[in-house]
Design a protein around this motif. Structure first.
Motif, PDB file in Angstrom:
ATOM      1  N   VAL A   1       0.830  -1.198   0.000  1.00  0.00           N
ATOM      2  CA  VAL A   1       0.000   0.000   0.000  1.00  0.00           C
ATOM      3  C   VAL A   1       0.868   1.253   0.000  1.00  0.00           C
ATOM      4  CG1 VAL A   1      -1.628   1.362   1.360  1.00  0.00           C
ATOM      5  CG2 VAL A   1      -2.014  -1.080   1.040  1.00  0.00           C
ATOM      6  N   GLU A   2       1.920   1.243   0.823  1.00  0.00           N
ATOM      7  CA  GLU A   2       2.813   2.401   0.892  1.00  0.00           C
ATOM      8  C   GLU A   2       3.494   2.656  -0.445  1.00  0.00           C
ATOM      9  OE1 GLU A   2       4.301   5.650   2.853  1.00  0.00           O
ATOM     10  OE2 GLU A   2       2.798   4.200   3.508  1.00  0.00           O
ATOM     11  N   LYS A   3       3.868   1.575  -1.107  1.00  0.00           N
ATOM     12  CA  LYS A   3       4.524   1.725  -2.404  1.00  0.00           C
ATOM     13  C   LYS A   3       3.578   2.356  -3.429  1.00  0.00           C
ATOM     14  CE  LYS A   3       6.999  -1.732  -3.665  1.00  0.00           C
ATOM     15  NZ  LYS A   3       7.398  -3.054  -4.180  1.00  0.00           N
ATOM     16  N   ILE A   4       2.331   1.922  -3.438  1.00  0.00           N
ATOM     17  CA  ILE A   4       1.369   2.465  -4.400  1.00  0.00           C
ATOM     18  C   ILE A   4       1.069   3.930  -4.094  1.00  0.00           C
ATOM     19  CG2 ILE A   4      -1.021   2.306  -5.198  1.00  0.00           C
ATOM     20  CD1 ILE A   4      -0.837  -0.689  -4.920  1.00  0.00           C
ATOM     21  N   LYS A   5       0.870   4.254  -2.818  1.00  0.00           N
ATOM     22  CA  LYS A   5       0.599   5.642  -2.442  1.00  0.00           C
ATOM     23  C   LYS A   5       1.747   6.559  -2.845  1.00  0.00           C
ATOM     24  CE  LYS A   5      -2.605   5.042   1.419  1.00  0.00           C
ATOM     25  NZ  LYS A   5      -2.813   5.274   2.872  1.00  0.00           N
ATOM     26  N   ASN A   6       2.988   6.104  -2.610  1.00  0.00           N
ATOM     27  CA  ASN A   6       4.148   6.918  -2.998  1.00  0.00           C
ATOM     28  C   ASN A   6       4.183   7.136  -4.512  1.00  0.00           C
ATOM     29  OD1 ASN A   6       5.380   7.590  -0.541  1.00  0.00           O
ATOM     30  ND2 ASN A   6       6.304   5.567  -0.376  1.00  0.00           N
ATOM     31  N   ASN A   7       3.886   6.079  -5.263  1.00  0.00           N
ATOM     32  CA  ASN A   7       3.909   6.210  -6.723  1.00  0.00           C
ATOM     33  C   ASN A   7       2.870   7.210  -7.198  1.00  0.00           C
ATOM     34  OD1 ASN A   7       5.960   4.334  -6.939  1.00  0.00           O
ATOM     35  ND2 ASN A   7       4.586   2.603  -7.288  1.00  0.00           N
ATOM     36  N   ILE A   8       1.652   7.141  -6.613  1.00  0.00           N
ATOM     37  CA  ILE A   8       0.596   8.073  -7.020  1.00  0.00           C
ATOM     38  C   ILE A   8       0.980   9.503  -6.653  1.00  0.00           C
ATOM     39  CG2 ILE A   8      -1.799   8.752  -6.594  1.00  0.00           C
ATOM     40  CD1 ILE A   8      -2.465   5.811  -6.178  1.00  0.00           C
ATOM     41  N   TYR A   9       1.474   9.688  -5.425  1.00  0.00           N
ATOM     42  CA  TYR A   9       1.815  11.030  -4.939  1.00  0.00           C
ATOM     43  C   TYR A   9       2.915  11.668  -5.785  1.00  0.00           C
ATOM     44  CZ  TYR A   9       3.939  14.462  -1.783  1.00  0.00           C
ATOM     45  OH  TYR A   9       4.487  15.589  -1.243  1.00  0.00           O
ATOM     46  N   HIS A  10       3.989  10.925  -6.027  1.00  0.00           N
ATOM     47  CA  HIS A  10       5.097  11.501  -6.794  1.00  0.00           C
ATOM     48  C   HIS A  10       4.737  11.678  -8.269  1.00  0.00           C
ATOM     49  CE1 HIS A  10       7.794  11.483  -3.424  1.00  0.00           C
ATOM     50  NE2 HIS A  10       7.625  10.184  -3.221  1.00  0.00           N
ATOM     51  N   ALA A  11       3.876  10.811  -8.793  1.00  0.00           N
ATOM     52  CA  ALA A  11       3.435  10.985 -10.178  1.00  0.00           C
ATOM     53  C   ALA A  11       2.615  12.265 -10.324  1.00  0.00           C
ATOM     54  CB  ALA A  11       2.626   9.776 -10.629  1.00  0.00           C
ATOM     55  N   GLN A  12       1.772  12.559  -9.318  1.00  0.00           N
ATOM     56  CA  GLN A  12       0.990  13.798  -9.368  1.00  0.00           C
ATOM     57  C   GLN A  12       1.900  15.020  -9.315  1.00  0.00           C
ATOM     58  OE1 GLN A  12      -1.810  13.553  -6.146  1.00  0.00           O
ATOM     59  NE2 GLN A  12      -3.345  12.493  -7.361  1.00  0.00           N
ATOM     60  N   ILE A  13       2.867  15.014  -8.407  1.00  0.00           N
ATOM     61  CA  ILE A  13       3.762  16.168  -8.270  1.00  0.00           C
ATOM     62  C   ILE A  13       4.608  16.357  -9.524  1.00  0.00           C
ATOM     63  CG2 ILE A  13       5.754  17.058  -7.005  1.00  0.00           C
ATOM     64  CD1 ILE A  13       4.580  15.938  -4.494  1.00  0.00           C
ATOM     65  N   ASP A  14       5.212  15.271 -10.021  1.00  0.00           N
ATOM     66  CA  ASP A  14       6.069  15.387 -11.205  1.00  0.00           C
ATOM     67  C   ASP A  14       5.265  15.851 -12.417  1.00  0.00           C
ATOM     68  OD1 ASP A  14       8.184  14.564  -9.681  1.00  0.00           O
ATOM     69  OD2 ASP A  14       8.072  12.468 -10.294  1.00  0.00           O
ATOM     70  N   GLY A  15       4.039  15.333 -12.550  1.00  0.00           N
ATOM     71  CA  GLY A  15       3.207  15.757 -13.673  1.00  0.00           C
ATOM     72  C   GLY A  15       2.816  17.218 -13.571  1.00  0.00           C
ATOM     73  N   PHE A  16       2.509  17.658 -12.345  1.00  0.00           N
ATOM     74  CA  PHE A  16       2.125  19.057 -12.152  1.00  0.00           C
ATOM     75  C   PHE A  16       3.295  19.995 -12.439  1.00  0.00           C
ATOM     76  CE2 PHE A  16       1.673  22.714  -9.222  1.00  0.00           C
ATOM     77  CZ  PHE A  16       0.549  23.263  -9.789  1.00  0.00           C
ATOM     78  N   ILE A  17       4.486  19.671 -11.924  1.00  0.00           N
ATOM     79  CA  ILE A  17       5.669  20.509 -12.159  1.00  0.00           C
ATOM     80  C   ILE A  17       6.002  20.566 -13.643  1.00  0.00           C
ATOM     81  CG2 ILE A  17       8.139  20.704 -11.719  1.00  0.00           C
ATOM     82  CD1 ILE A  17       7.658  19.507  -8.980  1.00  0.00           C
TER      83      ILE A  17
END
Length: 521
Positions: A217-233
């Motif tokens: 679960v932690e791995k998936i949450k991290n992937n979603i969170y960082h994908a959102q930030i990288d995409g936004f930047i």
């Protein structure tokens, strides 16, 4: 463009814009930072909603408001939260130079960004094999998902030209598998598709044996969170036309040959202009009245009755006000002008410095109608002037390099100073004050004179072109030309020691012809 395609574009644009600009940014300022850049204290705490254990990505925002740029600084975890400050440990640092005291940052908290994400569906599966099962067979089935005894040998396959694509569907996000050998116990009497014994169960967030579950679960949450930030930047930093253009100008429609041909969503600036244009359209009631009565709506009045009606109803005053607003544009007016002397003040006894001289000036004209309607025809002008004059100072032509400032009150006797597309004539009176450096090959040393022009006078005309103040013009600045004949009673007094027997006090009348260019806004 059809109505259906326009509707689809509107929906997609609104979804994209809401996704991009709904990111939860929080501003923060570092009050104290470690020398290694691995930890810092920021000026936010529990009172601002921060809690221990929070994780966040810190960034630096640079550039203008319309063209922002974002840069990753660090990823950190909040280890201690006080009322108005918090202590952060940065597990990953991208730019340690940015982690310093008084540095302003923005950060995106992980728990805030993942709000609204549904709970993960977890499948926990345990396979139990017989005691005589070989390790290599267990590894094979673990990797391929098929028992080795069910794998058909190559020569027993039948060739076919038909390609069958079977897509596997899952009803879960995370699958946890544990493998063990058979041990006689209750609850292991089920069989799977391969007629092997195993135990299968679905678990939720309260599943006790959840070490593997937490990791996944932690791995998936991290992937979603960082994908959102990288995409936004990436999206913000790649805006070719900044935030003002949004997605409308990011990629030009290849079917439209020119920018004017585009039928797309209006941005905020264009919508405001369209709204102003709509307000200029004649109202429905007024339009119907004109259609009904025509231009001869007042034909039943005699002259006296029509005059009384227009005066008492305010029509006369309103028409005058409308005329003034359409034909005049008051505001700030700046004039750039160059002048040439008409009279010659040099002597023929000296062959040096015998030309008439010239001057350049920049002035600001203030329309006094802005203070009171009774001053409609008056304006006040101040100016700075630089001039070169050649003047007889006693048998020697001195080259006077003058710097001065002055002002004058102008009266417009034909039209007023704010009139557009018409000639306006004026007279003015004022004064001038300055200094002059005097040089000549005949002088043993330079001299300094004080210059006083009192009075100064001018008579001239100006023409102002239409300003760009309509809704279709982007630059609300107008231009004009002006011509004037000006003169002054000029008094020159030397403030230097007289070593060459020159005239230290000179009084003369000077006349100049001036042309200029003005801008007003």
């Amino acid at each position: 463009m059809t109505l259906r395609s326009l509707f689809i574009k509107l929906i997609l644009s609104s979804l994209i814009c809401s996704n991009i600009f709904a990111q939860s940014f929080n501003e923060a300022q570092i009050s104290l930072a470690s020398s290694t850049g691995k930890s810092a204290v920021i000026k936010l705490g529990r009172l601002q909603g921060l809690k221990e254990g929070m994780r966040a990505t810190f960034l630096v925002q640079s550039g203008s408001l319309g063209y922002p740029k974002l840069e990753k600084v660090a990823q950190g975890e909040l280890v201690r939260a006080l009322d108005t400050q918090s202590y952060w440990y940065f597990k990953k640092v991208y730019n340690p130079a940015r982690i310093r005291a008084n540095q302003k940052l923005v950060f995106m908290a992980m728990e805030t960004e993942l709000k609204g994400v549904r709970d993960f569906k977890v499948l926990s599966r345990k396979r139990v094999f017989p005691k005589n099962k070989k390790n290599k067979d267990i590894d094979f089935e673990n990797e391929t998902g098929v028992p080795p005894e069910l794998v058909v040998e190559g020569e027993k396959y039948v060739k076919s030209k038909e390609l069958i694509d079977n897509k596997m569907t899952f009803g879960h996000d995370i699958e946890i598998q544990q493998f063990d050998l058979w041990a006689k116990r209750n609850g292991l009497t089920k069989v799977d598709d391969f007629l092997r014994e195993f135990e299968r169960k679905y678990v939720d967030a309260n599943f006790k044996e959840k070490s593997s579950y937490d990791d996944e679960v932690e791995k998936i949450k991290n992937n979603i969170y960082h994908a959102q930030i990288d995409g936004f930047i990436s999206k913000i930093n790649s805006q070719k036309y900044g935030l003002r253009g949004l997605y409308r100008d990011q990629k030009r429609d290849q079917d439209n040959k020119t920018l004017k041909d585009r039928n797309d969503i209006l941005n905020v600036y264009e919508e405001s202009r369209e709204e102003l244009k709509r307000k200029r359209i004649l109202g429905v009631e007024n339009s119907k009245k004109v259609v009904r009565d025509g231009a001869l709506w007042s034909a039943d009045f005699d002259d006296e009755g029509l005059r009384n009606y227009m005066l008492k109803s305010g029509i006369e005053e309103e028409e005058i006000r409308q005329y003034r607003n359409l034909t005049q544009k008051t505001g700030n007016e700046i004039t750039f002008r160059i002048s040439s002397a008409v009279s010659n003040h040099s002597t023929q006894e000296d062959d040096n410095h015998r030309n008439k001289g010239y001057s350049v000036a920049v002035g600001y004209e203030y329309h006094l109608m802005r203070t009171s309607p009774s001053l409609l025809r008056f304006s006040l002008e101040v100016y700075a002037q630089r001039s070169i004059e050649n003047i007889d100072i006693g048998g020697i032509n001195g080259r006077f390099s003058m710097g001065s400032f002055g002002g004058q009150l102008m009266y417009y006797f034909y039209n007023n100073p704010a009139i557009l597309n018409q000639w306006a004539w004026f007279v003015g009176v004022g004064a001038r004050r300055g200094n002059a450096d005097v040089t000549s090959v005949e002088l043993s040393n330079p001299y300094e004179y004080q210059v006083v022009g009192l009075p100064t006078w001018s008579i001239g005309t100006k023409y102002r072109f239409k300003t760009g103040d309509s809704f279709e013009d982007d630059i609300p600045v107008g231009a004009g030309i002006n011509l004037r004949l000006s003169g002054e009673r000029m008094s020159l007094s030397s403030v230097s020691t007289n070593l060459d027997n020159v005239n230290t006090d000179i009084l003369l009348n000077d006349i100049k012809l001036t042309v200029g260019l003005s801008v007003y806004f």
